[in-house]
Design a protein around this motif. Sequence first.
Motif, PDB file in Angstrom:
ATOM      1  N   TRP A  72       0.858  -1.151   0.038  1.00 56.57           N
ATOM      2  CA  TRP A  72       0.004   0.010  -0.015  1.00 56.57           C
ATOM      3  C   TRP A  72       0.937   1.262  -0.222  1.00 56.57           C
ATOM      4  N   LEU A  73       0.568   2.332  -0.656  1.00 53.15           N
ATOM      5  CA  LEU A  73       1.302   3.430  -0.855  1.00 53.15           C
ATOM      6  C   LEU A  73       0.914   4.735  -0.384  1.00 53.15           C
ATOM      7  N   GLN A  74      -0.641   4.697  -0.021  1.00 48.18           N
ATOM      8  CA  GLN A  74      -1.262   5.691   0.407  1.00 48.18           C
ATOM      9  C   GLN A  74      -1.774   5.625   1.819  1.00 48.18           C
ATOM     10  N   GLU A  75      -2.895   4.953   2.072  1.00 47.37           N
ATOM     11  CA  GLU A  75      -3.051   4.459   3.395  1.00 47.37           C
ATOM     12  C   GLU A  75      -2.392   3.096   3.526  1.00 47.37           C
ATOM     13  N   ASN A  76      -2.623   2.723   4.603  1.00 45.41           N
ATOM     14  CA  ASN A  76      -2.167   1.426   5.281  1.00 45.41           C
ATOM     15  C   ASN A  76      -0.232   1.154   4.749  1.00 45.41           C
ATOM     16  N   THR A  77       0.285   2.320   5.062  1.00 43.99           N
ATOM     17  CA  THR A  77       1.698   2.138   4.625  1.00 43.99           C
ATOM     18  C   THR A  77       2.645   1.255   5.653  1.00 43.99           C
ATOM     19  N   HIS A  78       1.967   1.030   6.816  1.00 38.96           N
ATOM     20  CA  HIS A  78       2.482   0.210   7.598  1.00 38.96           C
ATOM     21  C   HIS A  78       2.289  -1.503   7.213  1.00 38.96           C
ATOM     22  N   VAL A  79       1.616  -1.900   6.045  1.00 39.27           N
ATOM     23  CA  VAL A  79       1.389  -3.071   5.871  1.00 39.27           C
ATOM     24  C   VAL A  79       1.842  -3.333   4.641  1.00 39.27           C
ATOM     25  N   VAL A  80       2.275  -4.958   4.678  1.00 35.59           N
ATOM     26  CA  VAL A  80       2.405  -5.616   3.476  1.00 35.59           C
ATOM     27  C   VAL A  80       1.451  -6.697   3.236  1.00 35.59           C
ATOM     28  N   GLU A  81       0.623  -6.651   2.136  1.00 37.61           N
ATOM     29  CA  GLU A  81      -0.063  -8.138   1.986  1.00 37.61           C
ATOM     30  C   GLU A  81       0.481  -8.941   1.320  1.00 37.61           C
ATOM     31  N   ARG A 108      10.616  -5.179   6.570  1.00 36.48           N
ATOM     32  CA  ARG A 108      11.108  -4.616   7.349  1.00 36.48           C
ATOM     33  C   ARG A 108      12.067  -3.559   6.820  1.00 36.48           C
ATOM     34  N   LYS A 109      12.920  -3.856   5.859  1.00 36.25           N
ATOM     35  CA  LYS A 109      13.644  -2.888   5.057  1.00 36.25           C
ATOM     36  C   LYS A 109      12.929  -1.590   4.627  1.00 36.25           C
ATOM     37  N   ASP A 110      11.784  -1.966   4.288  1.00 36.20           N
ATOM     38  CA  ASP A 110      10.754  -0.885   3.674  1.00 36.20           C
ATOM     39  C   ASP A 110      10.221  -0.101   4.831  1.00 36.20           C
ATOM     40  N   GLY A 111      10.171  -0.466   5.915  1.00 38.53           N
ATOM     41  CA  GLY A 111       9.822   0.246   7.331  1.00 38.53           C
ATOM     42  C   GLY A 111       8.330  -0.315   7.671  1.00 38.53           C
ATOM     43  N   ARG A 112       7.907  -1.359   6.998  1.00 40.45           N
ATOM     44  CA  ARG A 112       6.558  -1.916   7.412  1.00 40.45           C
ATOM     45  C   ARG A 112       6.707  -2.600   8.559  1.00 40.45           C
ATOM     46  N   ARG A 113       5.404  -2.621   9.472  1.00 37.75           N
ATOM     47  CA  ARG A 113       5.504  -3.240  10.628  1.00 37.75           C
ATOM     48  C   ARG A 113       4.743  -4.454  10.684  1.00 37.75           C
ATOM     49  N   LEU A 114       3.671  -4.644   9.763  1.00 39.73           N
ATOM     50  CA  LEU A 114       2.666  -5.535   9.680  1.00 39.73           C
ATOM     51  C   LEU A 114       2.663  -6.296   8.359  1.00 39.73           C
ATOM     52  N   LEU A 115       2.616  -7.925   8.460  1.00 38.43           N
ATOM     53  CA  LEU A 115       2.325  -8.533   7.372  1.00 38.43           C
ATOM     54  C   LEU A 115       0.876  -8.992   7.578  1.00 38.43           C
ATOM     55  N   ALA A 318     -16.820 -21.534   1.104  1.00 38.18           N
ATOM     56  CA  ALA A 318     -15.520 -21.539   1.703  1.00 38.18           C
ATOM     57  C   ALA A 318     -15.377 -20.288   2.704  1.00 38.18           C
ATOM     58  N   GLN A 319     -14.705 -20.251   3.603  1.00 36.10           N
ATOM     59  CA  GLN A 319     -14.310 -19.126   4.451  1.00 36.10           C
ATOM     60  C   GLN A 319     -13.049 -18.707   4.247  1.00 36.10           C
ATOM     61  N   ARG A 320     -12.777 -17.399   4.138  1.00 35.66           N
ATOM     62  CA  ARG A 320     -11.457 -16.726   3.903  1.00 35.66           C
ATOM     63  C   ARG A 320     -11.051 -16.241   5.360  1.00 35.66           C
ATOM     64  N   THR A 321     -10.125 -16.386   5.824  1.00 32.47           N
ATOM     65  CA  THR A 321      -9.717 -15.715   7.062  1.00 32.47           C
ATOM     66  C   THR A 321      -8.571 -14.996   6.750  1.00 32.47           C
ATOM     67  N   ASP A 322      -8.591 -13.872   7.695  1.00 30.64           N
ATOM     68  CA  ASP A 322      -7.470 -12.766   7.181  1.00 30.64           C
ATOM     69  C   ASP A 322      -6.597 -12.825   8.770  1.00 30.64           C
ATOM     70  N   TRP A 323      -5.404 -12.808   8.256  1.00 29.94           N
ATOM     71  CA  TRP A 323      -4.288 -12.775   9.488  1.00 29.94           C
ATOM     72  C   TRP A 323      -3.424 -11.807   9.585  1.00 29.94           C
ATOM     73  N   GLU A 324      -3.041 -11.582  10.590  1.00 29.66           N
ATOM     74  CA  GLU A 324      -1.587 -10.442  10.501  1.00 29.66           C
ATOM     75  C   GLU A 324      -0.543 -11.075  11.507  1.00 29.66           C
ATOM     76  N   LEU A 325       0.686 -10.418  11.161  1.00 28.49           N
ATOM     77  CA  LEU A 325       1.808 -10.715  11.791  1.00 28.49           C
ATOM     78  C   LEU A 325       2.556  -9.638  11.796  1.00 28.49           C
ATOM     79  N   GLU A 326       2.749  -9.265  13.473  1.00 30.29           N
ATOM     80  CA  GLU A 326       3.458  -7.964  13.742  1.00 30.29           C
ATOM     81  C   GLU A 326       4.960  -8.429  13.413  1.00 30.29           C
ATOM     82  N   LEU A 327       5.622  -7.345  12.927  1.00 29.46           N
ATOM     83  CA  LEU A 327       7.122  -7.644  12.591  1.00 29.46           C
ATOM     84  C   LEU A 327       7.981  -7.250  13.712  1.00 29.46           C
TER      85      LEU A 327
END
Length: 327
Positions: A72-81, A108-115, A318-327
Amino acid sequence: MQIVTVDGRDRATFEQFFELRDAVRRESEFPAGLGLEESLVLFTGEHSAMRVDGLGLVDGDTWLGIAWLDWWLQENTHVVEVELAVAAQYRRTGVGSRLLEAVAELARKDGRRLLSGSALGDATTGESAGTAFAAARGFVRKHVDLHQVLELPLSAERLDELDQPVAGYEIIQWREHAPEEWLEQFAEALSAMTVDVPTGELDHDPITWTTERVREAEALRIKQGRFSFTTVAVDADGQLAAYTQMGGSAANPDRLYQWDTFVRPEHRGRRLGMAVKVPNFRALQAELDHPAVLHTWNAPTNTPMIAVNVHLGFRPVAQRTDWELEL
Ligand SMILES: CC(C)(COP(=O)(O)OP(=O)(O)OC[C@H]1O[C@@H](n2cnc3c(N)ncnc32)[C@H](O)[C@@H]1OP(=O)(O)O)[C@@H](O)C(=O)NCCC(=O)NCCS
């Protein structure tokens, strides 16, 4: 064995990457997702909202697994999907873990804190290899969506039965471009939708849609060979009260998508959801000359939306579950 980066400039590499990702998606009974050219446009283009690239784990000419990354480049610049896909014969050999480590390092190199990533699972339990992997690698489950499908076309009689126009609202439709007259209100409604749509515990910011951003998204969609059908309901004062969007792409004509349906809070409770959906079905079906599967995803907690879909004939697959990992 080595990790290679995939950015779309080398078509042969991109095709290998895409083929593996698509093969894993096709394991599902109702596969969804972009075709090769649609994906390539994302990997090669400059888009103000998102950068898209990927990684592959390869052994000589053999691709063992891939990671598709949305930055993400505008909002959610802390996240990589991240979407991981490992060739069936190489699962449980550490390929997914190795790719995940490489992704975490890049993030991490890009300064993101969440996968952040999604896993498809059984319609009832939601569980799968993807959920087992996510849990084993420390991701936390944050949100669930139910994947529902509906076989099209619906018969003319069925559409007549479902058609219940709501007095006091005018129905307006468009195809690839929102008319200038509705553009500003449409952008506002898209933004309001991202605030209201249930996203569970996900650490994601809502999206602010400007008129420029709507136009950019429209241009991107056309470049990708995708098409859309939009229906809105407008009240007597000229307020855009509700909208719905469906679409697909020429590359996968049997996969269609029910995207957003949104009713402004002050107009809720009047069955406007159905009042925009049915004319949208009619417009879509007028151009549909083959059977197709319409896909949609909604939070099980979004009971009004699920109820509308069940009434239309959608069934859960199906179910789609969304997951997050703090880096
Ligand atoms: C999910 C997926 C990417 C995992 O890839 P993988 O290369 O098999 O994963 P790894 O070998 O690194 O597994 C790491 C750990 O995850 C857990 N795990 C992975 N698959 C599992 C399964 N089918 N059942 C139970 N646990 C599992 C295990 O704890 C495993 O460690 P172990 O093998 O030492 O017990 C792969 O199964 C896949 O491509 N599935 C289809 C697509 C998908 O669901 N992608 C996830 C969306 S992001």
